[in-house]
Write an enzyme that holds these catalytic residues in place. Structure first.
Site, PDB file in Angstrom:
ATOM      1  N   LYS A  20       0.800  -1.219   0.000  1.00  0.00           N
ATOM      2  CA  LYS A  20       0.000   0.000   0.000  1.00  0.00           C
ATOM      3  C   LYS A  20       0.837   1.275   0.000  1.00  0.00           C
ATOM      4  O   LYS A  20       0.321   2.347  -0.286  1.00  0.00           O
ATOM      5  CB  LYS A  20      -0.982  -0.011   1.173  1.00  0.00           C
ATOM      6  CG  LYS A  20      -1.837  -1.263   1.263  1.00  0.00           C
ATOM      7  CD  LYS A  20      -2.864  -1.390   0.157  1.00  0.00           C
ATOM      8  CE  LYS A  20      -4.085  -0.601   0.467  1.00  0.00           C
ATOM      9  NZ  LYS A  20      -5.229  -0.980  -0.398  1.00  0.00           N
TER      10      LYS A  20
HETATM   11  N1  PMP Z   1      -4.077  -7.474   1.737  1.00  0.00           N
HETATM   12  C1  PMP Z   1      -3.891  -6.564   2.715  1.00  0.00           C
HETATM   13  C2  PMP Z   1      -3.191  -6.992   3.955  1.00  0.00           C
HETATM   14  C3  PMP Z   1      -4.351  -5.257   2.538  1.00  0.00           C
HETATM   15  O1  PMP Z   1      -4.153  -4.345   3.510  1.00  0.00           O
HETATM   16  C4  PMP Z   1      -5.047  -4.930   1.360  1.00  0.00           C
HETATM   17  C5  PMP Z   1      -5.597  -3.548   1.204  1.00  0.00           C
HETATM   18  N2  PMP Z   1      -6.871  -3.411   1.825  1.00  0.00           N
HETATM   19  C6  PMP Z   1      -5.240  -5.914   0.388  1.00  0.00           C
HETATM   20  C7  PMP Z   1      -4.726  -7.176   0.602  1.00  0.00           C
HETATM   21  C8  PMP Z   1      -5.996  -5.667  -0.886  1.00  0.00           C
HETATM   22  O2  PMP Z   1      -5.375  -4.757  -1.739  1.00  0.00           O
HETATM   23  P1  PMP Z   1      -6.239  -3.752  -2.598  1.00  0.00           P
HETATM   24  O3  PMP Z   1      -6.832  -2.774  -1.641  1.00  0.00           O
HETATM   25  O4  PMP Z   1      -5.275  -3.118  -3.529  1.00  0.00           O
HETATM   26  O5  PMP Z   1      -7.320  -4.524  -3.291  1.00  0.00           O
END
Ligand code: PMP
Length: 349
Positions: free
Chosen positions: A51
């Protein structure tokens, strides 16, 4: 980004974001999946998660658009990883941060945000997104009330998916020399899968983009039926993926299939990644790898599958990596002696 190969000194820690390693999975898939399975290990980012990429992109796009001004306050509803990326960038760039999160999130994640000087407001998990107590509503209210504040809005902010279109997708393409045939990724805001998936499909439309969902989330049913079914929504333990609404960053046309993984299978697999591959992975990595195994019959030996490992195991030490927590949830079945213990003691059947 100056973390590119060959660059020796980063001007700030933000330049160390991206260019994460791609690592072959050696144990978990051996004899089970015919394909080459690679993991994109996003824990190497400064905030230990993927992120960081979108957090900086959202901030820099907001600065360019004049939405975020010097000395301003960044506000966001975040389960932790986006907050971490925003908090790091805020330190470097001189902004304040206020985050709202849910009481389901690991205490470690909240404490880590506070370590960077952010304020964190913990809100109840089991309320509708529209409820004034929800972490979505509270962050929106703060943005209205606090002067010179900007809400990052990771669910609907297009800069989120763009970060992965510009960085994650091209890195996966280059690291596999264009041989990637499948991308497997947990879907939360959708930024990762939409951005990286869109880039990869533009390079090769035959690449399959598979999203990992969780029980209690609306994504899979919506993809398969076009119905937003509120009956699909219930509280779940898995962190970071699944949602109870449809964020703008999930482009369902990019995603070919959603696979649902149970909380238990995700938790058990999270531990296996660490113990069998030596990669200290977070909970959604376990979901993604467990989902991949559920789909094992779909691959040939020519396939090259890339699985995104979104965050780091250290954030789950009190949960999936804690035997008592696992037992209390009913996720660890072996409570007494194992067969190996009995053999070691010379007990035979
Ligand atoms: N895994 C974790 C640990 C996350 O923090 C996130 C973000 N919410 C995701 C997966 C999914 O990623 P995205 O938000 O880009 O779909």
């Amino acid at each position: 980004m100056s973390n590119a190969p060959g660059v020796k000194i980063c001007n700030t820690i933000l330049d160390a974001i991206g260019h994460t390693p791609m690592v072959r999975v050696n144990s978990i898939t051996r004899g089970v999946i015919a394909a080459t399975v690679l993991v994109k290990v996003e824990t190497f980012n400064p905030g230990n998660s993927i992120k960081d990429r979108m957090a900086v992109k959202m901030i820099e796009d907001a600065e360019k658009a004049g939405l975020l001004k010097p000395g301003g306050t960044i506000i966001e509803g975040t389960s932790g990883n986006t907050g971490m990326g925003l908090a790091i960038a805020a330190v470097v760039k001189g902004y304040k941060c206020i985050f709202t999160t849910t009481d389901k999130q690991s205490k470690e994640k909240v404490d880590a945000l506070k370590a960077f000087g952010a304020d964190v407001i913990v809100c109840p998990t089991d309320v509708d997104p529209e409820d004034p107590r929800s972490y979505y509503s509270v962050s929106s209210r703060l943005q209205r009330e606090i002067p010179n504040s900007w809400k990052a809005d990771q669910y609907d902010n297009p800069s989120n998916a763009t970060a992965h279109y510009e960085q994650t997708g091209p890195e996966i393409w280059e690291q596999t020399d264009g041989r990637v045939t499948h991308l497997v990724s947990g879907v939360g805001t959708g930024g990762t899968i939409t951005g990286a998936g869109r880039y990869l499909k533009e390079r090769n439309p035959r690449i399959k983009i598979w999203g990992i969902d969780t029980y209690g989330s609306v994504y899979k049913k919506y993809k398969e039926t076009g119905v937003f079914d509120k009956n699909e929504i219930y509280p779940y333990i898995t962190e970071g993926i699944g949602e109870d609404f449809l964020p703008a960053n999930v482009d369902f046309s990019v995603i070919d299939h959603f696979e649902k993984v149970t909380d238990k299978d995700a938790a058990v697999m999270t531990r296996r990644i660490t113990r069998e591959e030596g990669i200290f992975a977070g909970n959604s990595a376990g979901s993604a790898m467990a989902g991949l195994l559920q789909l094992k019959d779909n691959f040939t030996s020519d396939d090259v599958v890339v699985v995104v490992l979104h965050d780091h195991g250290s954030r789950y030490l009190a949960k999936m990596y804690n035997d008592e927590w696992m037992r209390a949830k009913g996720f660890l079945e072996v409570t007494g002696m194992t067969a190996r213990d009995l053999v070691a003691l010379g007990v035979s059947g």
